[in-house]
Structure formats: structure tokens, C-alpha cells
Design an enzyme around this catalytic site. Sequence first.
Site, short mmCIF file in Angstrom:
data_model
loop_
_atom_site.label_atom_id
_atom_site.label_comp_id
_atom_site.label_asym_id
_atom_site.label_seq_id
_atom_site.Cartn_x
_atom_site.Cartn_y
_atom_site.Cartn_z
N LYS A 144 -3.47 -0.45 8.37
CA LYS A 144 -4.41 -0.60 7.24
C LYS A 144 -4.54 -2.04 6.75
O LYS A 144 -5.59 -2.43 6.23
CB LYS A 144 -3.98 0.29 6.08
CG LYS A 144 -4.22 1.77 6.35
CD LYS A 144 -3.78 2.66 5.21
CE LYS A 144 -4.07 4.11 5.57
NZ LYS A 144 -3.62 5.05 4.55
N ASP B 125 -8.74 5.42 0.04
CA ASP B 125 -7.47 6.03 -0.39
C ASP B 125 -7.35 6.05 -1.92
O ASP B 125 -6.80 7.01 -2.49
CB ASP B 125 -6.28 5.24 0.17
CG ASP B 125 -5.99 5.56 1.63
OD1 ASP B 125 -6.41 6.63 2.10
OD2 ASP B 125 -5.35 4.73 2.30
P1 ATR Z 1 0.72 2.70 5.82
O1 ATR Z 1 -0.44 1.87 6.15
O2 ATR Z 1 0.47 4.16 6.03
O3 ATR Z 1 1.27 2.44 4.45
P2 ATR Z 1 2.71 0.99 6.93
O4 ATR Z 1 1.92 -0.20 6.49
O5 ATR Z 1 3.36 0.99 8.27
O6 ATR Z 1 1.85 2.30 6.89
O7 ATR Z 1 3.84 1.23 5.81
C1 ATR Z 1 4.79 2.23 5.90
C2 ATR Z 1 5.78 2.11 4.73
O8 ATR Z 1 6.78 3.11 4.92
C3 ATR Z 1 6.51 0.79 4.66
O9 ATR Z 1 6.78 0.51 3.30
C4 ATR Z 1 7.79 1.07 5.41
O10 ATR Z 1 8.88 0.26 5.01
P3 ATR Z 1 9.03 -1.29 5.46
O11 ATR Z 1 8.11 -2.07 4.57
O12 ATR Z 1 10.46 -1.59 5.24
O13 ATR Z 1 8.63 -1.32 6.93
C5 ATR Z 1 8.06 2.49 5.00
N1 ATR Z 1 8.84 3.21 6.01
C6 ATR Z 1 8.44 3.63 7.23
N2 ATR Z 1 9.43 4.27 7.87
C7 ATR Z 1 10.51 4.25 7.03
C8 ATR Z 1 11.85 4.74 7.11
N3 ATR Z 1 12.28 5.40 8.18
N4 ATR Z 1 12.66 4.55 6.04
C9 ATR Z 1 12.23 3.88 4.95
N5 ATR Z 1 10.98 3.39 4.81
C10 ATR Z 1 10.12 3.57 5.83
#
Ligand code: ATR
Length: 296
Positions: free
Chosen positions: A74, A110
Site C-alpha cells: 500500500k 480504507d
Molecule cells: P498493510 O499494508 O496491510 O498494513 P504492511 O505494510 O506489510 O501491510 O504492514 C503490516 C503491519 O503488520 C506492520 O506493522 C508489521 O510490523 P513491522 O512494521 O514490524 O513489519 C505488522 N506485522 C506483520 N506481521 C507481524 C507479526 N508476525 N508480528 C507482529 N507484527 C506483524
Amino acid sequence: MILKQFSEHQRHIGIIGHKINHTMSPIMHTSAFKKLNLDYDYGVMDIVPDMLPSLIASLRTLNFRGANITIPYKEKVIHLTDEISEESKMIGAVNTIVNNNGRLVGYNTDAHGVYISLAYYAEEIKNNHVVIFGAGGAARAVVYAVAKYFSPKRIMIVNRTLEHASAIAEEFGPKFRLTKFFSTNDHDVAVREINVASLLINTTSVGMIPLINFHPLPPNTVIQKNQLVFDIVYNPIETALLKVAQYAGARTISGIDMLLGQGAKAFELFTHHEFPIHTAREAVLTELLQVKENSL
Ligand code: ATR
């Protein structure tokens, strides 16, 4: 062999992301095209990051009308578009791209989905504390919509990577003066804020298929029954977070209205037709209940 017939006028739309087996967008949009008898199709484009620039460039061609953008692209698609809406600029994320005769315009729908999901609880959010888990593209739209439409006193962004959370808190602080923004990756700090929050929101993919037994709450969190808990994850429909919250007697908000709310706005941008929301809701719920039954 079944051959699907395409007309030369058929317009293509799809969802672009990575590891998106959970997505209900094709079912939601296809049910709406069918209801309105529109000549569109909607596919899934699950790609690795290296493919993103060429895939976005190809949206200008091949009868593409556009695409929805999801995890984890995104924010990354912004510089691949020709123009983005004012709201996408404020949010810093795009979840819908429309191909206007070769010109790609990015939008964020969103925020509307968040508004639809929380509007009923506006009084409980205003002047209170909100905790938001996650700091990605979805989190940006959630932080923006919560601050813009509901003016809480504080928003605490909790994320495993502190820099991502701090960047959002610093960016939104000057834009919304009625709300104070904080960020943390410290469990104790998060638990203290959760204890005094009226609303908790998960924007991470934790809890989404296939991570269905996980939730983003730090250990030692105790949810209280006067709290609201919103999970933007909609597959499964009852996430581990919502189960914990229900067990504690709290009120829960599933990700279905957010899915339909953002989908409605995107559909209208793509087709200029009103989204048949009841048809789409029924199609999505039928599929999600089927998934639930199969997993029992
Ligand atoms: P989106 O566009 O749907 O928000 P994204 O930009 O990949 O997808 O963001 C996903 C979020 O979920 C991020 O905040 C990510 O944490 P990081 O900033 O540390 O990468 C968080 N996230 C994804 N998998 C995770 C996990 N297993 N545990 C904790 N946080 C997670």
C-alpha cells in the site's frame, strides 16, 4: 475442459499483494458485477516485490480498469502511480488504483471502511484513548480515519518495529491537533495504555489465515468488558483477538464492514455504479462461513 468466454470489451480488475490467500475481494466484487450485469472480471495477483513496478505499469494496458492494493504494497505503489488523491497523500498509502486511459490515479478507500465500522461508537472514542497495533499501510488509514472522524484524546501505535510506528506518530501529530500521538514497541508501556483505552484496533496481519491462533496483544494484557475491540482482519471472521475480547465480555467489531466499506468506494471508482452492498455482504459471509465450517 471449460473455456471461459471473454468479450473484447471486458474490463479487468484485480487485487495486488503478496501471500494473500485470505482475500475475499474477488468474491465480493464478482458478486457485485454479476448483480449489476457489468462486463468486468476480478482476479488475484499475488506477486513478489520485484514484480511490482512492471505489474503496476501493465495496468495502463490490456483492458485493465485498475486494481486494489493490499499487504504489503500500500505504501510502495505510491511512486508507481501518476497521481494520488489528497486523502491518499495525507494517509501515505494507496489501496485502489484506477486506470484512466493510461493514467494511473491512486486512492485510499480504507479510511471510509474504518469510518463505517466505527461510526456507531463515535461518542465512546471521542476524548478517549485508542491503541492501534501495527504501523503499515493499513495502520496509516486507520490512524487517519480515527483521528479525523472521532478525535480521541490519545492514539498509541504499538508495533514490533518502533521506527515504523514513530514515523506515523510524528507525521500525524501536526495534522490532528485534538489528538496526541505516541508510539511504542515496549510491552509494559503498551499494557499500561491498553488498560486505559476505550478502543483497541488490530491492523497487523497477525490472526489472519494462516496465523489464526495468534493475536497482537502483549502478554499480561487484560481486556475489560467496557472496552471496544476492532480487528480489521476478516478471514477468519472470528479472529483470536476477537475471541479473547468476547471471552472478557468486551464488545467486538469484525473486519467485515471495513472490507465492504473500502470495497464499496473502490467499486464506485472503478465502475461509476453504486455498490450492491447487500449482495456483496451475503456472498462474502457465505464464503467465510464455509471456510469456518471446513476448518472445524
Ligand atoms: P498493510 O499494508 O496491510 O498494513 P504492511 O505494510 O506489510 O501491510 O504492514 C503490516 C503491519 O503488520 C506492520 O506493522 C508489521 O510490523 P513491522 O512494521 O514490524 O513489519 C505488522 N506485522 C506483520 N506481521 C507481524 C507479526 N508476525 N508480528 C507482529 N507484527 C506483524
